[in-house]
Motif scaffolding. Structure first.
Motif, PDB file in Angstrom:
ATOM      1  N   VAL A 112       0.826  -1.191   0.000  1.00  0.00           N
ATOM      2  CA  VAL A 112       0.000   0.000   0.000  1.00  0.00           C
ATOM      3  C   VAL A 112       0.872   1.256   0.000  1.00  0.00           C
ATOM      4  O   VAL A 112       0.451   2.318  -0.455  1.00  0.00           O
ATOM      5  CB  VAL A 112      -0.960  -0.013   1.214  1.00  0.00           C
ATOM      6  CG1 VAL A 112      -1.812   1.232   1.248  1.00  0.00           C
ATOM      7  CG2 VAL A 112      -1.832  -1.250   1.166  1.00  0.00           C
ATOM      8  N   GLY A 113       2.069   1.113   0.509  1.00  0.00           N
ATOM      9  CA  GLY A 113       3.018   2.209   0.407  1.00  0.00           C
ATOM     10  C   GLY A 113       3.126   3.086   1.639  1.00  0.00           C
ATOM     11  O   GLY A 113       3.640   4.188   1.565  1.00  0.00           O
ATOM     12  N   VAL A 114       2.649   2.595   2.779  1.00  0.00           N
ATOM     13  CA  VAL A 114       2.779   3.393   3.998  1.00  0.00           C
ATOM     14  C   VAL A 114       3.762   2.702   4.942  1.00  0.00           C
ATOM     15  O   VAL A 114       3.379   2.086   5.914  1.00  0.00           O
ATOM     16  CB  VAL A 114       1.426   3.589   4.711  1.00  0.00           C
ATOM     17  CG1 VAL A 114       0.722   4.809   4.187  1.00  0.00           C
ATOM     18  CG2 VAL A 114       0.554   2.365   4.559  1.00  0.00           C
ATOM     19  N   SER A 115       5.035   2.819   4.624  1.00  0.00           N
ATOM     20  CA  SER A 115       6.015   2.032   5.359  1.00  0.00           C
ATOM     21  C   SER A 115       6.201   2.523   6.796  1.00  0.00           C
ATOM     22  O   SER A 115       6.761   1.825   7.626  1.00  0.00           O
ATOM     23  CB  SER A 115       7.348   2.024   4.628  1.00  0.00           C
ATOM     24  OG  SER A 115       7.729   3.337   4.339  1.00  0.00           O
ATOM     25  N   LEU A 116       5.694   3.711   7.093  1.00  0.00           N
ATOM     26  CA  LEU A 116       5.789   4.191   8.478  1.00  0.00           C
ATOM     27  C   LEU A 116       5.018   3.287   9.427  1.00  0.00           C
ATOM     28  O   LEU A 116       5.357   3.123  10.585  1.00  0.00           O
ATOM     29  CB  LEU A 116       5.215   5.607   8.578  1.00  0.00           C
ATOM     30  CG  LEU A 116       6.212   6.748   8.441  1.00  0.00           C
ATOM     31  CD1 LEU A 116       5.513   8.077   8.594  1.00  0.00           C
ATOM     32  CD2 LEU A 116       7.327   6.595   9.464  1.00  0.00           C
ATOM     33  N   LEU A 117       3.935   2.680   8.869  1.00  0.00           N
ATOM     34  CA  LEU A 117       3.080   1.838   9.701  1.00  0.00           C
ATOM     35  C   LEU A 117       3.615   0.419   9.822  1.00  0.00           C
ATOM     36  O   LEU A 117       2.980  -0.426  10.422  1.00  0.00           O
ATOM     37  CB  LEU A 117       1.677   1.783   9.092  1.00  0.00           C
ATOM     38  CG  LEU A 117       0.878   3.068   9.189  1.00  0.00           C
ATOM     39  CD1 LEU A 117      -0.425   2.917   8.436  1.00  0.00           C
ATOM     40  CD2 LEU A 117       0.606   3.389  10.648  1.00  0.00           C
ATOM     41  N   LEU A 118       4.759   0.166   9.235  1.00  0.00           N
ATOM     42  CA  LEU A 118       5.239  -1.209   9.124  1.00  0.00           C
ATOM     43  C   LEU A 118       5.291  -1.952  10.466  1.00  0.00           C
ATOM     44  O   LEU A 118       4.733  -3.044  10.574  1.00  0.00           O
ATOM     45  CB  LEU A 118       6.610  -1.203   8.444  1.00  0.00           C
ATOM     46  CG  LEU A 118       7.051  -2.537   7.860  1.00  0.00           C
ATOM     47  CD1 LEU A 118       7.672  -2.307   6.506  1.00  0.00           C
ATOM     48  CD2 LEU A 118       8.022  -3.210   8.779  1.00  0.00           C
ATOM     49  N   PRO A 119       5.922  -1.387  11.514  1.00  0.00           N
ATOM     50  CA  PRO A 119       5.950  -2.137  12.778  1.00  0.00           C
ATOM     51  C   PRO A 119       4.550  -2.374  13.337  1.00  0.00           C
ATOM     52  O   PRO A 119       4.265  -3.439  13.890  1.00  0.00           O
ATOM     53  CB  PRO A 119       6.762  -1.233  13.708  1.00  0.00           C
ATOM     54  CG  PRO A 119       7.544  -0.350  12.809  1.00  0.00           C
ATOM     55  CD  PRO A 119       6.688  -0.139  11.593  1.00  0.00           C
ATOM     56  N   VAL A 120       3.664  -1.392  13.165  1.00  0.00           N
ATOM     57  CA  VAL A 120       2.296  -1.538  13.671  1.00  0.00           C
ATOM     58  C   VAL A 120       1.591  -2.669  12.933  1.00  0.00           C
ATOM     59  O   VAL A 120       0.938  -3.530  13.539  1.00  0.00           O
ATOM     60  CB  VAL A 120       1.511  -0.218  13.488  1.00  0.00           C
ATOM     61  CG1 VAL A 120       0.083  -0.384  13.990  1.00  0.00           C
ATOM     62  CG2 VAL A 120       2.215   0.914  14.215  1.00  0.00           C
ATOM     63  N   ALA A 121       1.731  -2.676  11.606  1.00  0.00           N
ATOM     64  CA  ALA A 121       1.083  -3.714  10.809  1.00  0.00           C
ATOM     65  C   ALA A 121       1.666  -5.084  11.134  1.00  0.00           C
ATOM     66  O   ALA A 121       0.942  -6.081  11.191  1.00  0.00           O
ATOM     67  CB  ALA A 121       1.243  -3.405   9.327  1.00  0.00           C
ATOM     68  N   ALA A 122       2.968  -5.133  11.356  1.00  0.00           N
ATOM     69  CA  ALA A 122       3.605  -6.409  11.698  1.00  0.00           C
ATOM     70  C   ALA A 122       3.051  -6.918  13.022  1.00  0.00           C
ATOM     71  O   ALA A 122       2.767  -8.112  13.186  1.00  0.00           O
ATOM     72  CB  ALA A 122       5.122  -6.245  11.770  1.00  0.00           C
ATOM     73  N   PHE A 123       2.873  -5.989  13.973  1.00  0.00           N
ATOM     74  CA  PHE A 123       2.309  -6.374  15.268  1.00  0.00           C
ATOM     75  C   PHE A 123       0.882  -6.898  15.101  1.00  0.00           C
ATOM     76  O   PHE A 123       0.517  -7.949  15.627  1.00  0.00           O
ATOM     77  CB  PHE A 123       2.350  -5.179  16.212  1.00  0.00           C
ATOM     78  CG  PHE A 123       1.454  -5.318  17.404  1.00  0.00           C
ATOM     79  CD1 PHE A 123       1.649  -6.346  18.314  1.00  0.00           C
ATOM     80  CD2 PHE A 123       0.422  -4.422  17.628  1.00  0.00           C
ATOM     81  CE1 PHE A 123       0.826  -6.481  19.411  1.00  0.00           C
ATOM     82  CE2 PHE A 123      -0.404  -4.555  18.720  1.00  0.00           C
ATOM     83  CZ  PHE A 123      -0.210  -5.591  19.615  1.00  0.00           C
TER      84      PHE A 123
END
Lengths: 327, 256, 339
Positions: free
Chosen positions: C116-127
């Motif tokens: 989706v291109g929002v890599s800032l959210l990556l740790p949140v999404a991984a969690f």
């Protein structure tokens, strides 16, 4: 020019006339030209025996290198579909390719392919012919469909070009032309490419280069025996990964930083643009220290020109020009 | 310590498995919890341990509902031994017994009473096993170590679920004698009516979640009750040495 | 606990091993740098008065090797902690974030936001991915009120395969060209992309979650004989399990966000270490974390140097080392408790 061999010049002059004829009468041209010069062909293609008894007339190409090879040979009328384009076709083929339907953006599935009832499928990569891709070669053969893989893309020992040279590229051009019964067009094309290469100016000093193909965490780079090496060699660039015995390789940024190349060749693909790669190189704290990054010494090559095929010679010329502009 | 079961009951899967039990097991003595399989013994023990909230009534320890006690302080007053104690963790006996000190440990895991584990081991006559791996013990030794673990909790109320299961006769006898002589209020679910008759001061007989009878084994374990609750015929004899009841079962009749 | 090495001694030894490992590993690499040069580079960044080093050598040490080695330390520690805690909470010696699907779930979350291109959210999404995978595994594994080790592993396998397939699908569907290499990095794990940001994410997660877990050591001990036994020892079983599982999912998410799904560290390290520390979590957790860090640094050093100039995904190295070690532990007789 002084390095061009005289007999090729003659061939170019003679064949230009022949090559012009389809343009003047397009509807009758393929049959005329092919029937005149076709002879049955049997080749060992990446270990698969390919027998062609009549020039294919319903061809599907997979990947840009295959598509552009046929367009360069003026065979667009035999093409019923293209697939898996790595980027737009070069300007000179635009008109010819416009009428050919695009079958799929990726590798077409076997059923999609069979639905077109092709008699010949020409793929840029061996892996395009697999059960989960366009279909297994033996299976397609049993269905009466001839399969052909770019010989430069063969992976098996003994078939994989080691290293790839412009002679091998010329051999592929001639082999494909023979399959379609247009050998004279091959000679014309080869001669053109030789002339292009001969005109290339080599840089005065040794210039080291990184061929950056893709990858963010682990860069995927041009190595010692494939198209990137051949192209860089011809452009007078010294590949920093020339000693890796492979066409491309995955490596680490540490190796790149340690080598600190003079220029970086960026492969420009629709899905991974040169612009994006520059952004990555500049934002990574380690690669931002590279001399080539700090001085913005980048050369750009379109993805489809960076794999073995008819655009390699132009890529060499383009790299050479870009290098000269950098000064 | 006074233990009172005040009309306690709960449902499992919609069925009242324990239904309105009133009882007062005598303090400082061993009470046997009897009844056929499925009568609700294990569920009642869990209610008494405060691990299961009652849907009606209450279990009172010194007039306080046990399931409303704070967990830690409840664990310091009530210890429960499950029917099966299995672990995948490679514990030593000493480590198993130290688990009983968890209700007393500080946030950093230190035990304010460093000798409690050793005292519990000695008092359960399991001191010699301290360094053995738990997995290497026999069934009798394991029960002894679990008792030591329960004693390490220093409970006022000890609850045992079928503690003699899988034990040989001598281990059964010594275990129950040991528990009886502890002087701690103890409620033990028991299978073997003769063991209950021999060691318990008081028995509670459950049938279908209801209390069928309660009292001293001599008064409760009658041929009539055994017929009604267990559906068996028996004569009640008197033990020649202890004077306690001994139950002699009849063979089942063919059409029974 | 008798005759066991005192905890402070174990922790000091572990810390010393970790520091030495970091210092040695940072001098090893494909680029030919001297030990003195590496030391001067680091010293320079710590504002010590030393001679400078060439700009590019400094970049290799400070921007590539050191963050990578430190990320490996934090990820290794985090995975070992997560494995140890999951093994206790599920009473399953085979539990670890990789086997129970948390890592794959986290990878899926990470890949989904990258697409989706929002890599800032990556740790949140991984969690979130790790947590969803955990819930799915436990829901599948639970029959009645019991959680059998066998069912848990099977459920974990199913969830993990599902998440891996979905990850591959997302990448397949969203990309062209040769991006399958990116799939490998997510599915097999790689530390090649480690930066100081990775060090911060993984480091903060390990320190914060590690502290919470060590403070929960007593509660974890209580699970040795199962839920009822833990409840009888005064533990709020459901709350403890869900809190700590969520915390472990958080930790796994942070680890996967910086390194992809690295297997076997969480499975092996707690077992390897428990023969030294015993099963008491107050001792086991810190030592497992330190050893996990040391282990992953060495595994990654192998991954980046053995096939120079190529690199292996570190997950291949941990599997190559982990599986034989696991087989050894199984055969050593500990298996008797692992029915």
């Amino acid at each position: 020019m002084p390095r061009t061999r005289p007999y090729l010049l003659t061939a170019v002059a003679a064949l230009t006339l022949v090559a012009c004829s389809p343009q003047s009468s397009p509807e009758a041209a393929p049959a005329e030209t092919t029937s005149a010069t076709f002879a049955p062909v049997t080749v060992d293609n990446c270990g698969t025996e390919v027998e062609v008894t009549a020039p294919p007339t319903k061809v599907v190409t997979i990947k840009s290198t295959a598509t552009e090879m046929l367009l360069a040979l003026g065979l667009q009328d035999a093409m019923i579909g293209t697939a898996f384009a790595d980027g737009p076709v070069p300007e000179q083929y635009e008109a010819a390719s416009a009428q050919i339907p695009v079958v799929s953006e990726k590798v077409p599935g076997q059923e999609a392919l069979l639905g077109l009832a092709p008699d010949f499928v020409y793929a840029g990569w061996e892996s395009n012919f697999s059960a989960d891709g366009a279909g297994d070669r033996a299976v397609l053969h049993d269905l009466g469909i001839t399969t052909y893989v770019s010989p430069a893309a063969c992976k098996e020992a003994g078939y994989m070009p080691d290293p790839l040279t412009f002679d091998e590229v010329a051999d592929e051009i001639r082999e494909v032309a023979a399959i379609f019964g247009v050998p004279e067009r091959a000679e014309e094309l080869v001669a053109e490419q030789q002339a292009t290469l001969a005109a290339v100016q080599q840089p005065a000093d040794e210039t080291t280069a990184l061929w950056y193909s893709s990858g963010t965490d682990s860069p995927y780079v041009g190595a010692g025996i494939g198209a990137p090496q051949m192209i860089m060699d011809a452009a007078g660039l010294t590949n920093i990964f020339a000693d890796v015995h492979d066409s491309w390789t995955s490596t680490g940024w540490e190796q790149v930083v340690a080598a600190d190349p003079d220029v970086i060749v960026l492969v420009d693909a629709a899905w991974n643009t040169a612009e994006k790669k520059i952004g990555l190189l500049e934002s990574n704290p380690a690669t931002s220290q590279l001399t080539a990054v700090q001085e913005k010494r980048y050369l750009v090559v379109p993805f489809a020109a960076g794999e073995a095929g008819v655009r390699n010679a132009d890529a060499v010329a383009s790299l050479s020009d870009q290098l000269a502009e950098l000064g | 310590m006074d233990l009172t079961l005040d009309g306690v009951g709960t449902r499992l899967g919609g069925r009242w498995v324990v239904d309105g039990i009133d009882a007062t097991p005598p303090a400082g003595h061993l009470t046997g919890l009897l009844g056929p399989n499925g009568a609700g013994k294990t569920t009642l023990l869990r209610l008494v341990a405060g691990l299961l909230p009652p849907e009606k009534g209450a279990v009172l320890i010194d007039d306080a509902p046990v399931h409303e006690l704070p967990r830690r302080s409840r664990a310091r007053r009530v210890a429960l031994l499950e029917q099966e104690s299995t672990s995948t963790v490679p514990l030593t006996v000493h480590e198993v017994v130290s688990l009983g000190r968890i209700p007393y440990r500080s946030l950093w895991g230190t035990d304010p009473d460093a000798t409690a584990v050793d005292r519990a081991l000695v008092s359960a006559q399991a001191g010699h096993l301290a360094d053995r791996p738990w997995s290497s013990l026999s069934g009798g030794e394991r029960q002894r170590v679990q008792i030591a673990r329960a004693l390490a909790q220093e409970p006022e109320l000890l609850l045992l679920d079928e503690p003699t299961n899988h034990l040989d006769v001598s281990a059964q006898l010594s275990l129950l004698a040991f528990v009886r002589d502890l002087g701690t209020t103890t409620v033990a679910a028991l299978h073997d009516l003769n063991l209950a008759a021999a060691f318990c001061e008081h028995v509670l007989v459950l049938a279908d979640g209801h209390l069928a009878a309660a009292g001293h084994p001599r008064e409760v374990l009658t041929p009539e009750l055994l017929r009604r609750v267990y559906g068996v015929e028996a004569d009640i004899l008197q033990h020649p040495r202890t004077g306690r009841p001994v139950i002699a079962f009849h063979e089942p009749t063919r059409d029974a | 606990m008798r005759a066991r090495t005192p905890l402070p001694l174990l922790v000091l030894a572990g810390l010393a091993a970790l520091v030495v490992t970091v210092l040695v590993a940072v001098t090893i690499g494909p680029a030919d740098l001297g030990v003195a040069e590496v030391a001067r580079s680091i010293a320079g960044h710590l504002r010590l008065p030393v001679d400078g080093v060439p700009r590019l050598h400094d970049a290799i040490v400070w921007d590539l090797r050191l963050p990578r080695v430190l990320t490996a330390a934090a990820v290794g520690a985090g995975l070992a902690l997560a494995g140890a805690v999951m093994q206790s909470l599920t009473r399953n010696p085979l539990a670890d974030p990789y086997l129970l699907g948390l890592s794959s779930g986290a990878s899926l979350g990470a890949v989904a936001v990258l697409v989706v291109g929002v890599s800032l959210l990556l740790p949140v999404a991984a969690f979130a991915g790790a947590l969803l995978a955990l819930v799915a595994t436990l829901a599948l594994a639970r029959s009645g009120s019991t959680l059998s080790p066998g069912r848990t592993v099977l459920a974990g396998l199913a969830v993990s395969q599902m998440a891996a397939a979905a990850t591959s699908f997302v990448i397949f569907w969203s990309s062209t060209g040769d991006s399958y290499r990116e799939i490998l990095n997510w599915l097999l794990g790689s530390l090649a992309g480690a930066t100081w940001t990775s060090v911060a994410i993984a480091g903060v997660a390990v320190v914060v979650v590690g502290t919470v877990l060590v403070l929960s050591a007593t509660r974890l001990d209580a699970f040795a004989f199962g839920d009822t036994s833990a409840a009888a020892l005064g533990i709020d079983v459901d709350r403890t399990r869900w809190t700590l599982m969520t915390v472990v999912a958080l930790l796994t998410g942070a680890m996967v966000a910086v390194s992809g799904a690295i297997g076997f560290v969480g499975l092996i390290l707690p077992h390897a270490v428990s023969s030294l520390t015993g099963p008491a979590h107050r001792r086991l957790l810190p030592v497992a974390a330190l050893s996990g860090g040391v282990f992953l640094i060495w595994a990654d050093t192998l991954a980046r140097t053995v096939f120079d100039p190529r690199e292996l995904p570190v997950g291949i190295v941990t599997a190559l080392i982990g599986v034989p070690v696991f087989a050894f532990l199984l055969r050593r007789g500990k298996g008797s408790a692992w029915t």
